[in-house]
Design a protein around this motif. Sequence first.
Motif, PDB file in Angstrom:
ATOM      1  N   HIS A  29       0.866  -6.173   3.963  1.00  0.00           N
ATOM      2  CA  HIS A  29       0.695  -5.406   2.740  1.00  0.00           C
ATOM      3  C   HIS A  29       1.266  -3.579   3.364  1.00  0.00           C
ATOM      4  O   HIS A  29       2.221  -3.028   2.835  1.00  0.00           O
ATOM      5  N   LEU A  48       6.001  -9.358   1.934  1.00  0.00           N
ATOM      6  CA  LEU A  48       5.463  -8.343   0.901  1.00  0.00           C
ATOM      7  C   LEU A  48       5.258  -9.956  -0.291  1.00  0.00           C
ATOM      8  O   LEU A  48       4.383 -10.251  -0.581  1.00  0.00           O
ATOM      9  N   LEU A  52       2.113 -11.587  -1.065  1.00  0.00           N
ATOM     10  CA  LEU A  52       1.648 -11.662  -2.495  1.00  0.00           C
ATOM     11  C   LEU A  52       1.275 -13.447  -3.170  1.00  0.00           C
ATOM     12  O   LEU A  52      -0.024 -13.166  -3.929  1.00  0.00           O
ATOM     13  N   ARG A  74      -4.783  -6.137  -4.858  1.00  0.00           N
ATOM     14  CA  ARG A  74      -3.772  -6.390  -3.837  1.00  0.00           C
ATOM     15  C   ARG A  74      -2.246  -6.340  -4.557  1.00  0.00           C
ATOM     16  O   ARG A  74      -1.005  -6.595  -5.152  1.00  0.00           O
ATOM     17  N   VAL A  78       1.064  -4.577  -6.070  1.00  0.00           N
ATOM     18  CA  VAL A  78       2.442  -5.104  -5.538  1.00  0.00           C
ATOM     19  C   VAL A  78       3.218  -4.998  -7.232  1.00  0.00           C
ATOM     20  O   VAL A  78       4.171  -4.195  -7.443  1.00  0.00           O
TER      21      VAL A  78
END
Length: 131
Positions: A29, A48, A52, A74, A78
């Motif tokens: 990230h 990313l 994820l 997190r 996102v």
Amino acid sequence: MSDIIDVQAIDSEKAQALKTVGWVSYLLHLVVAVGAVIPGAQPGAVLLIVALVIDLVKKSEAEGTWQASHFSWRIRSVVWAGILYVLTAPLWFLFILPGWIAWGLISLWFLYRIVRGMVAMNASQAVESAV
């Protein structure tokens, strides 16, 4: 006596494994967040997406621990950043400067959330969130 399972050692190993996964995710990230703030240093959305997916897959293993908040933190970061980027995308077509400003602010917000989460992770604390 060799049949006795050291539950505390197993919990400690699980906690350490989750923390390692958390650090990997935060670092991915962070690379994306820094790349979004520095012009011309865009590493791409692939990192990313990898982060994820890691968070989505491992989140259930963290349930009931202080680390569960980091997985949610997190994932929400996102998702919200993605929503905000999509909502402000038309600004790029109408006026380039407002689009650049909006995306710059979103990127700074995203970077702040990642750094804030990393600081809490380093202190082995849950991360609190209003969003």
